[in-house]
Structure formats: C-alpha cells, structure tokens
Scaffold this active site. Structure first.
Site: not given
Length: 585
Positions: A164, A166-167, A175, A231, A237, A526-527, A529
């Site tokens: 999926t 999103s950006g 993704s 950004c 999402g 950090y997820l 990153y």
C-alpha cells in the site's frame, strides 16, 4: 520523515527515478511489470467466483499459498503467480457484493527510497543489500473503497501480496517493493481532507500528503495546524502510522499521538472504525506500522492551536572545538527547553573549491514572537549568541516553507507531490540518545564526514509533551529518558551495486562507532527511519522470537502487544512485508 528540501546539498527523499515500470500509453489499463517466468494458473480458471462459500474456501487455500512467501511457492506444484490479465479479470468481475468500476488506473511508478539499484537478473527489478525485489504485477490507483476491497480479495484469491502506497517515502521502499509476487495499491486518488473547526479535528484520507493537509488547514484557519513533519510530499498514511516527528512535537506530541479515530480495511474487506475495531487495534495503528494490519483508509486527527506569528532562525557554524562545545551544551538543554521552543541540529558537508568542510546548523521554530524568544535564548542558551536580526517572524505554514528552504514561494508549492531536489540515492539509520555524547565523539564524526561527499546527521530534541505520554500508551516507546533522536544519512549519485556497497559500508561503520554513546538494551531505532540492517522477516516462517531483534528495537516491550493484535486481526499474516509484525497467538 524528518527531512530537508533545498537547492544545495541537503537531504532529498527522492531522486534519480528508478522506474519499475516502462513508459506506457495512457490508454492502457495495465502496467508492463510482469515477471518473465509468470504463467497461467490452470486450476484457478476452473473455479467459479460468485459463490460466497466457495470464495471463502478459495481465500483460505490461496491465503495459505500467499502466506508461504515466494520461496515456498514451489511447494504447490500447480501454482505460478498470476498474470496481469488474470488479475484484471478478477478485478473486473462482479464477484458477490462489489465491483471494480475502473479496473486498473495506471501509473508509471517512481520509488522514493534511494538505496536500490537496477538488478541484472531477468526476473527481478530492484535490489538492495537485504533482498532482491520482484516487479509488481500491476499498480492499482483506486478511486473508491470498493476498489481497494476488490484488490485485497483478488490478491488473496490469486495468492499475491499487497503493498500500500501513500506517499512512497518508506526509507527501505517496503511500500512498493517485495520479494514475493505482489501488486501495489497506490492511494493517490483517495486524498480528501475534511476540516471541522468547531471540533478542531480533521478527517484525512491516507493518500493525502502533509503538504496538502497543511495547505487545506491554512486556507481554513491561521491558528490551527496538525502536529506532523516538515516534508510536504510525505504521505499522511505512513507518517502517522510510524509515529510522526515534527517541529511542534515538544508542545503537541507526535502525529500519532493526535489520532482520535481511523477507518481500516482488513484482510476480509471489512471497514472498521475505532468503535468496531476495538482499542487494541486502534492502539496498534498509532505508531506500530499500519501496513501490518490492513489498509488504513482515513485518519481522524485533532488539530493544534498555534499563534498567528511564530519565529524561525538558522544559526550556522563550522565544526571545530567551539562548535563541539555548542553541540554538547545543546544536548543538555534541548529536551528541557520550553515546549514552545524546538531547536534541532543539522550536521553536513559543504564544498568550497577543492576544500571540503563540515558545518553545523541550529534550525529553530519558536511558537511566539521575537520579543519573547530573545530573552528566553539569553537565559537558556546564551552560548549561541542569538540576536533579533537573526530571526524572522512568520505564520506557521510559512515556517514549513522556511524549514524546506522555499520561503517566499507561493503556498501552492506545498501541493506538489513531487517536490524534489537533487538526484541522489540514500541509506539512513537512527538512534536515540539518553546521556550527552562526549565532545570528542563529534571530533571523530567530523573526520568521518570528510570521507564522504554528502553525509548528514539530524539531531532532533525530544522532551515536553512526548515525555508526558507513557511509553505503553502507543506503540512508539521512545519517550521519557531520551534526550534526542539521531537520523544518519549518506547520499550518492552513481547507480550501481559497488557504489551502493561503498557508501553503506561507511554508514554501517559510523553507526557501529556510535554504539557506546546511544540507547542500549535494546538500542532504539525509529520506525519511520526504517532500517533493514536491523533484521528482516522470513515470510510465513518468521517466528515472533526471530523478529524480536528488530521489533524490540523499534517498539521495545510494545512489540509483544503488537504481535497479539496482529494474531487477532490478520492471523494468516496476509499483510506482511520484509519487516512487518508477525502474528502471536
């Protein structure tokens, strides 16, 4: 994502555009992304598709196949991944209670993560150091939720995975890349934003970008904002579901801390909101990586209030003994300053002729005017020597432009989903710091930076509202006790495996060097990153214990609860990727 867009040498989340699809005529419905060895599925052609009971059985059996991972498909001697025509046929068929009105809305896909390069293998598209990705069978751009449902159900029936989009800013490309046969559901056409100033909330479809959201809010109110990243082209999402750092997080928390409802489509095509999904699943979506649980269609978030005027400044200095002392001082106070004050540090290189130097910038947002900021800085951080002429007052939406080095341009630039600078690849890592790093460490960092053309470190202060929330209240656990987050990045321009390996070796060496000075047991990350060096899944064969190494790095003790939620909502592990939550029962 906490990033920088400018026209000099800063971080860009996108670039040379590695196309995983060739250019195609716009009248076509399907991408030319078929893996060469894909064949027809004879037994699938014999199955009727309009019987609910039979469909359920097909989903059960084919779900078993898709859950084996690509490497296990050989266990099914009659199975090969479906062709694009078969997938189109499934999407176009009126099976049961939903139809796909516009079967495939085609895009030419341009991924944003830059640690990938073209593979010479005839059966693959992109590679990184961790895995080789197949090409997607097709890319779907649904215009309705029923089309998303059909895409999920057809994927289950035909035994392929779903990515999926999103950006498209996942740092490892999860993704839009996969080891197993897959399709991409690109949510670009589902990005409506509905703002309710009476409630001070907004419903945001997951295909919207942060820039689109900020622009819509600014058109409606000059004192309301959403606490999220800087950004503009980052998709809402993924950003929210991974946590969501931003310039006002010390005052208002992470993006995920401000979610009050969500609408999720599960593996069976059901749409669940907070009430119907239950608090455990709602908890998991807010920082646990929603892609492990289904497709989040939209988020309801609470808006924050800010002053009509805020203040920004950038203070730049060359690295050296005096700057090392300033950075060391910042480590002690950055997370303890007033919640309205956000000061982050950016360390990178500059090139003047043949001379390469390392520079440090203090980039700041203050939720107030210059008249309040200067006395505060003189009291809390006089070493920086800030003067009123160094500062600029502006609206909050203008501060987003300021942080992206696009001040003075029309606000409509925030609507550009392809806002890009520089053609570069990158690899990133992250850390959390709990005690100030010794000054000599930054001396070594400076030496190492001079070995690379475009290295980058961003140090973002925590504290404030982040500390006021329990580390178990959401999956994001890096709260009280953490001074700041480090984002490491290295970038390069040459598309090649050897070049990629060279820069990633440098990045890994820097990350290893920092080990004694950052969080421990576990070393936090950090997820948003994302870093596949921490570990990857092994398809359906990944046990929860196998995944602990990287799972607890992102989520600490919350990882177990995430696994239990996964076991309830997606027990067959249909929604998975190379670093997804495995089900725990």
């Amino acid at each position: 994502m906490s990033g920088l867009y400018n026209n000099s040498s800063y971080f860009s989340p996108a670039s040379p555009q590695i196309r995983s699809t060739p250019e195609v005529d716009s009248s076509q419905y399907l991408t030319e992304l078929l893996v060469e060895h894909q064949k027809l599925i004879p037994f699938m052609q014999l199955l009727p598709i309009c019987s609910r009971l039979l469909n359920q059985e097909i989903f059960r059996v084919s779900g078993m196949m898709s859950n084996q991972g690509f490497g296990d498909f050989d266990n099914f001697t009659n199975y090969s991944p479906p062709t694009r025509e078969q997938f189109q046929s499934c999407l176009s068929t009126d099976h049961c209670d939903s139809t796909f009105q516009n079967p495939i809305n085609l895009i030419t896909h341009t991924p944003d993560s830059r640690i990938y390069t073209e593979s010479s293998s005839p059966n693959s598209s992109l590679i990184n150091l961790n895995f080789t990705s197949l090409k997607p069978i097709l890319i779907v751009k649904p215009t309705s939720e029923s089309e998303i449902k059909n895409s999920i159900l057809c994927s289950r029936k035909l035994g392929v995975q779903v990515r999926t989009l999103s950006g498209g800013h996942d740092y490892e490309g999860l993704s839009y890349l996969s080891q197993s046969p897959f399709i991409i559901i690109d949510l670009v056409n589902l990005r409506s934003i509905k703002i309710n100033l009476v409630e001070e909330t907004a419903w945001i479809e997951s295909g919207a970008t942060l820039g689109e959201l900020y622009y819509e809010i600014a058109k409606t109110s000059n004192i309301h904002v959403f606490a999220a990243g800087v950004c503009p082209s980052v998709g809402v999402g993924g950003h929210i579901s991974g946590g969501g750092f931003g310039t006002i997080m010390r005052k208002h928390g992470l993006a995920s801390d401000n979610v009050v409802d969500a609408r999720l489509m599960d593996v069976n095509g059901r749409i669940l909101d907070r009430k119907t999904m239950g608090e455990d699943l709602f908890w998991a979506l807010r920082g646990g990586g929603a892609a492990s649980f289904g497709v989040v269609l939209s988020w309801k978030v609470k808006l924050a209030r800010v002053p009509e005027k805020v203040t920004c400044f950038i203070s730049q200095h060359p690295m050296g003994p005096s700057m090392n002392k300033l950075v060391h001082r910042w480590q002690s106070i950055g997370s303890e300053l007033d919640e309205e004050l956000f000061i982050r540090i950016i360390i990178d290189n500059s090139q003047e002729g043949h001379q390469r130097t390392v520079k440090t910038r203090f980039q700041t947002l203050f939720l107030g005017g210059i008249d309040r900021l200067i006395p505060l800085m003189n009291q809390k951080f006089p070493e920086l020597g800030l003067r009123s002429q160094d500062c600029s007052e502006m609206s909050w939406i203008e501060s987003i432009m300021f942080f992206n080095w696009i001040s003075g341009q029309p606000l409509e630039i925030l609507l550009n989903r392809d806002l890009r600078f520089e053609d570069q690849y990158f690899k990133a890592k992250s850390d959390f710091v709990q005690t100030p790093v010794p000054e000599h460490v930054f001396e070594e960092v400076t030496k190492r930076f001079l070995e690379e053309e475009t290295p980058l470190m961003i140090l973002e202060p925590l504290g404030g509202k982040i500390n006021q929330i329990s580390e178990t209240e959401s999956p994001y656990p890096h709260r009280r006790g953490n001074l700041y987050n480090i984002q490491y990045m290295v970038k390069w321009k040459v598309n090649g495996v050897e070049e990629m390996n060279k820069h990633i070796r440098w990045m890994r060496s820097l990350h290893d060097y920092m080990t004694p000075y950052v969080s421990k047991s576990p070393r936090g990350a950090y997820l948003n990153y994302r870093d596949l060096d921490l570990g990857t899944t092994k398809g359906i064969n990944t046990s929860f214990e196998d995944a602990r190494k990287w799972g607890e790095t992102y989520f600490k003790d919350n990882f177990k609860r995430l696994g239990l939620v996964k076991g309830k909502i997606d027990p067959t592990n249909f929604f998975r990727n190379e670093q997804s939550i495995p089900p725990l029962f």
